[in-house]
Design a protein around this motif. Structure first.
Motif, PDB file in Angstrom:
ATOM      1  N   SER A  43       0.861  -1.179   0.000  1.00 64.76           N
ATOM      2  CA  SER A  43       0.000   0.000   0.000  1.00 64.76           C
ATOM      3  C   SER A  43       0.898   1.230   0.000  1.00 64.76           C
ATOM      4  CB  SER A  43      -0.904   0.004   1.238  1.00 64.76           C
ATOM      5  OG  SER A  43      -0.116  -0.024   2.413  1.00 64.76           O
ATOM      6  N   GLY A  44       0.350   2.341  -0.401  1.00 63.21           N
ATOM      7  CA  GLY A  44       1.153   3.556  -0.419  1.00 63.21           C
ATOM      8  C   GLY A  44       1.930   3.683  -1.717  1.00 63.21           C
ATOM      9  N   GLN A  45       3.263   3.755  -1.648  1.00 63.99           N
ATOM     10  CA  GLN A  45       4.090   4.007  -2.812  1.00 63.99           C
ATOM     11  C   GLN A  45       3.958   2.882  -3.852  1.00 63.99           C
ATOM     12  OE1 GLN A  45       8.166   5.184  -1.952  1.00 63.99           O
ATOM     13  NE2 GLN A  45       7.615   5.601   0.164  1.00 63.99           N
ATOM     14  N   SER A  46       4.225   3.239  -5.103  1.00 64.18           N
ATOM     15  CA  SER A  46       4.120   2.252  -6.190  1.00 64.18           C
ATOM     16  C   SER A  46       5.477   1.787  -6.697  1.00 64.18           C
ATOM     17  CB  SER A  46       3.331   2.854  -7.361  1.00 64.18           C
ATOM     18  OG  SER A  46       3.993   4.011  -7.868  1.00 64.18           O
ATOM     19  N   GLY A  47       6.545   2.219  -6.064  1.00 63.04           N
ATOM     20  CA  GLY A  47       7.878   1.858  -6.522  1.00 63.04           C
ATOM     21  C   GLY A  47       8.166   0.374  -6.343  1.00 63.04           C
ATOM     22  N   ILE A  48       9.152  -0.098  -7.105  1.00 60.54           N
ATOM     23  CA  ILE A  48       9.540  -1.510  -7.045  1.00 60.54           C
ATOM     24  C   ILE A  48      11.049  -1.617  -7.203  1.00 60.54           C
ATOM     25  CG2 ILE A  48       9.220  -1.882  -9.519  1.00 60.54           C
ATOM     26  CD1 ILE A  48       8.159  -4.681  -8.831  1.00 60.54           C
ATOM     27  N   LEU A  49      11.656  -2.568  -6.529  1.00 61.44           N
ATOM     28  CA  LEU A  49      13.089  -2.809  -6.620  1.00 61.44           C
ATOM     29  C   LEU A  49      13.304  -4.316  -6.748  1.00 61.44           C
ATOM     30  CD1 LEU A  49      16.004  -1.586  -6.329  1.00 61.44           C
ATOM     31  CD2 LEU A  49      15.852  -2.213  -3.919  1.00 61.44           C
ATOM     32  N   ILE A  50      14.129  -4.714  -7.719  1.00 64.65           N
ATOM     33  CA  ILE A  50      14.389  -6.140  -7.948  1.00 64.65           C
ATOM     34  C   ILE A  50      15.884  -6.407  -7.834  1.00 64.65           C
ATOM     35  CG2 ILE A  50      14.260  -8.043  -9.615  1.00 64.65           C
ATOM     36  CD1 ILE A  50      11.735  -6.762 -10.717  1.00 64.65           C
ATOM     37  N   ILE A  51      16.236  -7.394  -7.021  1.00 65.03           N
ATOM     38  CA  ILE A  51      17.627  -7.825  -6.868  1.00 65.03           C
ATOM     39  C   ILE A  51      17.724  -9.279  -7.305  1.00 65.03           C
ATOM     40  CG2 ILE A  51      19.478  -8.309  -5.221  1.00 65.03           C
ATOM     41  CD1 ILE A  51      18.518  -5.961  -3.560  1.00 65.03           C
ATOM     42  N   GLU A  52      18.705  -9.573  -8.146  1.00 59.97           N
ATOM     43  CA  GLU A  52      18.940 -10.943  -8.598  1.00 59.97           C
ATOM     44  C   GLU A  52      20.363 -11.357  -8.246  1.00 59.97           C
ATOM     45  OE1 GLU A  52      15.907 -11.131 -12.425  1.00 59.97           O
ATOM     46  OE2 GLU A  52      18.066 -10.961 -12.774  1.00 59.97           O
ATOM     47  N   LEU A  53      20.514 -12.635  -7.948  1.00 59.86           N
ATOM     48  CA  LEU A  53      21.803 -13.188  -7.553  1.00 59.86           C
ATOM     49  C   LEU A  53      21.974 -14.532  -8.245  1.00 59.86           C
ATOM     50  CD1 LEU A  53      23.938 -12.226  -5.391  1.00 59.86           C
ATOM     51  CD2 LEU A  53      22.893 -13.871  -3.832  1.00 59.86           C
ATOM     52  N   ARG A  54      23.125 -14.724  -8.905  1.00 61.44           N
ATOM     53  CA  ARG A  54      23.353 -15.997  -9.589  1.00 61.44           C
ATOM     54  C   ARG A  54      24.813 -16.417  -9.468  1.00 61.44           C
ATOM     55  NH1 ARG A  54      22.233 -17.660 -15.990  1.00 61.44           N
ATOM     56  NH2 ARG A  54      22.894 -19.827 -15.740  1.00 61.44           N
ATOM     57  N   LYS A  55      25.043 -17.723  -9.313  1.00 60.47           N
ATOM     58  CA  LYS A  55      26.407 -18.229  -9.214  1.00 60.47           C
ATOM     59  C   LYS A  55      26.824 -18.914 -10.509  1.00 60.47           C
ATOM     60  CE  LYS A  55      25.362 -22.822  -7.256  1.00 60.47           C
ATOM     61  NZ  LYS A  55      25.679 -23.804  -6.214  1.00 60.47           N
TER      62      LYS A  55
END
Length: 212
Positions: free
Chosen positions: A82-94
């Motif tokens: 709820s509230g802000q519409s921002g999004i953050l995506i973090i990916e990790l791969r070996k």
């Protein structure tokens, strides 16, 4: 002869132990600053439950993280229910090195759901249960959007291209590869695009940019 066999067995054991490190163990070793302030307890909760709500929120605004994982890959999506519409995506791969040790790629992008950009790309060596930055594995942190455009376009168009959405994808269709993508917001922008991605393939030592 016996000494040679023991030496081979020693290095084989190191290789198995190294690549045997799960992506979850690598995730736990990720420093707090790179995990968007996820504590070890929060990471354990994510691994077990697939989602984590950060403390301190309220009915108006709260931050949560959704988590998915595969054999050698993790994705975390930070959003505000709820509230802000921002999004953050973090990916990790070996990725496995020729010597049996591990390289780890960390990518972060975000913004609004329809207007986002690549923020951070880091590469690490994973040794002794810890991550150590290695900036010599061949991946650029970002690629300027104009490099996706057709040749001989006016400079004004190149300037406007800064509004194109860009991000790394650590799990493209090609094996042992990552890709850097551009996603035009309008059909008009699509007409200016020369290529919609750059592919980087892991050769066991570093990433090589594909000519495709």
């Amino acid at each position: 002869m016996k000494k040679q066999l023991l030496t081979l067995l020693f290095f084989f054991t190191l290789t198995v132990l190294s690549f045997g490190q799960s992506i979850e163990e690598i995730f736990k070793a990720l420093p707090l600053a790179y995990a968007n302030e996820l504590t070890l307890e929060a990471k354990d909760s994510l691994i077990q439950n697939g989602t984590y709500t950060f403390p301190g929120g309220d009915e108006v605004e709260s931050l949560k993280c959704d988590y998915t994982s595969e054999k050698d890959f993790i994705r975390m999506i930070y959003s505000f229910p709820s509230g802000q519409s921002g999004i953050l995506i973090i990916e990790l791969r070996k990725f496995e090195k020729i010597d049996g040790s591990l390289a780890v790629v960390y990518a972060k992008f975000g913004g609004a759901r329809r207007a986002y950009e690549q923020h951070t790309l880091l590469t690490f060596d994973y040794q002794d249960s810890s991550l150590r930055l290695n900036e010599n594995l061949g991946l650029p942190e970002t690629i300027e959007p104009y490099q996706f455009l057709k040749d001989n376009l006016p400079d004004s168009v190149k300037t406007e291209s800064r509004n194109l959405n860009t991000s790394y994808n650590l799990v493209p269709e090609e094996a042992n590869s990552v890709e850097y993508l551009v996603n035009p917001e309008t059909n008009q922008s699509e007409e200016l695009i020369k290529t919609d991605r750059f592919l980087f393939t892991w050769n066991g030592v570093r990433f090589e940019k594909s000519e495709k």
